[in-house]
Design a protein around this motif. Structure first.
Motif, PDB file in Angstrom:
ATOM      1  N   ASN A  62       0.824  -1.209   0.000  1.00 59.39           N
ATOM      2  CA  ASN A  62       0.000   0.000   0.000  1.00 59.39           C
ATOM      3  C   ASN A  62       0.860   1.263   0.000  1.00 59.39           C
ATOM      4  N   GLU A  63       2.011   1.221   0.658  1.00 61.35           N
ATOM      5  CA  GLU A  63       2.925   2.370   0.653  1.00 61.35           C
ATOM      6  C   GLU A  63       3.543   2.569  -0.727  1.00 61.35           C
ATOM      7  N   LEU A  64       3.873   1.478  -1.388  1.00 63.73           N
ATOM      8  CA  LEU A  64       4.382   1.567  -2.754  1.00 63.73           C
ATOM      9  C   LEU A  64       3.325   2.144  -3.688  1.00 63.73           C
ATOM     10  N   GLY A  65       2.079   1.698  -3.513  1.00 60.23           N
ATOM     11  CA  GLY A  65       0.994   2.201  -4.344  1.00 60.23           C
ATOM     12  C   GLY A  65       0.834   3.704  -4.218  1.00 60.23           C
ATOM     13  N   ASN A  66       0.903   4.217  -2.995  1.00 58.33           N
ATOM     14  CA  ASN A  66       0.786   5.660  -2.778  1.00 58.33           C
ATOM     15  C   ASN A  66       1.976   6.416  -3.356  1.00 58.33           C
ATOM     16  N   TYR A  71      -2.908   7.961  -3.394  1.00 57.69           N
ATOM     17  CA  TYR A  71      -4.102   7.269  -2.910  1.00 57.69           C
ATOM     18  C   TYR A  71      -4.332   5.893  -3.542  1.00 57.69           C
ATOM     19  N   LEU A  72      -3.519   5.505  -4.514  1.00 56.85           N
ATOM     20  CA  LEU A  72      -3.689   4.180  -5.112  1.00 56.85           C
ATOM     21  C   LEU A  72      -3.473   3.089  -4.064  1.00 56.85           C
ATOM     22  N   ILE A 339       1.155  -2.798  -9.335  1.00 57.70           N
ATOM     23  CA  ILE A 339       1.998  -1.854  -8.591  1.00 57.70           C
ATOM     24  C   ILE A 339       3.407  -2.402  -8.448  1.00 57.70           C
ATOM     25  N   VAL A 340       3.493  -3.665  -8.060  1.00 57.31           N
ATOM     26  CA  VAL A 340       4.803  -4.301  -7.883  1.00 57.31           C
ATOM     27  C   VAL A 340       5.585  -4.304  -9.197  1.00 57.31           C
ATOM     28  N   GLY A 341       4.929  -4.683 -10.277  1.00 57.03           N
ATOM     29  CA  GLY A 341       5.602  -4.734 -11.571  1.00 57.03           C
ATOM     30  C   GLY A 341       6.066  -3.374 -12.057  1.00 57.03           C
TER      31      GLY A 341
END
Length: 387
Positions: A62-66, A71-72, A339-341
């Motif tokens: 979730n931190e990577l997404g943001n 907000y992602l 997100i990871v990719g």
């Protein structure tokens, strides 16, 4: 690190794992071997990438997404949290059924007992240590008992091997549900988030991160294969298994009363470790690393309580709920893995400047496309199942 490894494996081999593998073995027979092979290959591609990206960056999903899109990460967190709720209701139900098979305790009371044990773990002063120990011990018990069941059922191994590469039937719905139940939703990130909380992060830990993730994948794959063989051995004899608790009936048909008791131990262990894993991981998606341990523990306890109440009031059968949860989490998987990719491919700054292996990135990209295809292919079926 071993606690993180076993948390990943035991989260993946919960009641949903036992239920879906058993039900689909009855439906497809030896042909399920191909679906299991595909799910293991996707598991390898996804977990190797997830562990490496999250571990090297030192950031939760979730931190990577943001960090990628504002907000992602919170959108992903909300989806994983909802998926965790669905799974955890099934986990609590499964652990209750396990105590029923093992000791004859009413499943509702058994579920409450299991939820109480999980709450005790999270309220412990050394919750992290307690979490690691309980998943390691119960995980080892599950492996040994599953091996026993696979041996006594005398499955047609040759037929299973043939169908692994030349299946008589291929079912996209089954493959999606198996993948969702093994690496979907919160399960994808359970071990990696625990690893981050344990302090094993940064480029200098990359080799250890990869090694640990591979061991977790191997354990998960072995458990799925052993359960498949145990049920297949019973199905091959022509016995019709119960539709309400297929896995339990398979153990009973294979080894009689002692088989049923052993299954109770396996299901209770799988349910309890998955309650712990789902609760812990779901809460990490709605909190930050700077959140105090006390606050996180109380939020996790509240999560367990809500899931328990949900199971008691929803009115869905445990087996139906677990199959739906696996399929639903399979839909969440492409979002989190996107997100990871992206971070692995384009955001080297979030990886502390570390170069990312191109072969691993390619492997992850293929798995990502495959999960999107399966998610689109089975979406309408999943909605019909819940309706």
């Amino acid at each position: 690190m071993y606690g993180a490894m076993m948390l990943m494996a035991t989260s993946a081999i919960g009641p949903g794992f036992l239920t879906t593998t058993s039900v689909f073995t009855v439906q497809l027979g030896a042909s399920l071997a191909f679906a299991i092979l595909v799910s293991i290959l996707v598991d390898i591609a996804i977990q190797l990438n997830v562990w490496r990206v999250l571990g090297v960056s030192g950031m939760r999903a979730n931190e990577l997404g943001n960090a990628v899109v504002p907000y992602l990460g919170w959108v992903l967190g909300a989806l994983v949290f909802l998926g965790g709720l669905a799974f955890n209701m099934g986990n609590i139900a499964g652990s209750g059924l396990g105590l029923n098979a093992m000791l004859g305790i009413d499943p509702i009371i058994g579920g409450a007992i299991s939820a109480g044990i999980a709450i005790f773990v999270f309220l412990s002063r050394r919750a992290g240590v307690a979490l690691d120990r309980i998943v390691v011990v119960l995980g080892a018990i599950m492996i040994l008992l599953m091996l026993y069941a696979a041996i006594v059922s005398a499955p047609p191994v040759g037929e299973a091997l043939k169908n692994t590469v030349m299946p008589e039937e291929v079912n996209g719905w089954v493959i999606t549900t198996l993948i969702g139940g093994t690496v979907g939703g919160y399960i994808t990130f359970a071990g990696a988030h625990r690893m981050i909380d344990s302090g094993y992060t940064g480029p200098e830990s990359a080799k250890e991160i990869t090694k640990t993730s591979i061991l977790g994948i191997v354990i998960t794959g072995i458990m799925r294969i052993l359960l498949f063989l145990a049920v297949l051995g019973v199905v091959a004899t022509g016995v019709t298994l119960s539709e309400d608790n297929t896995a339990a009936d398979a153990f009973y048909q294979a080894a009689g009363e002692i088989g049923l008791r052993f299954f109770g131990i396996v299901l209770f262990s799988a349910g309890l470790t998955s309650v712990v894993g789902a609760s812990y991981t779901s809460v990490t998606f709605v909190t930050g690393q700077n959140t105090s341990q006390r606050t996180r523990s109380w939020l996790t306890v509240a999560f367990v309580v809500v899931c328990t109440i949900g199971y008691l009031t929803l009115g869905k059968g445990p087996q139906e709920l677990l199959i739906f949860a696996g399929a639903f989490n399979g839909l969440i998987l492409p979002i989190g893995f996107t997100i990871v990719g992206w971070v692995a491919w384009r955001r080297r700054d979030l990886m502390h400047g570390a170069a990312y292996p191109k072969g691993l990135l390619l492997l992850g990209g293929i798995a990502w496309l495959f999960t999107i295809y399966l998610g689109v292919y089975t979406f309408s079926d999943i909605m019909q199942l819940w309706a």
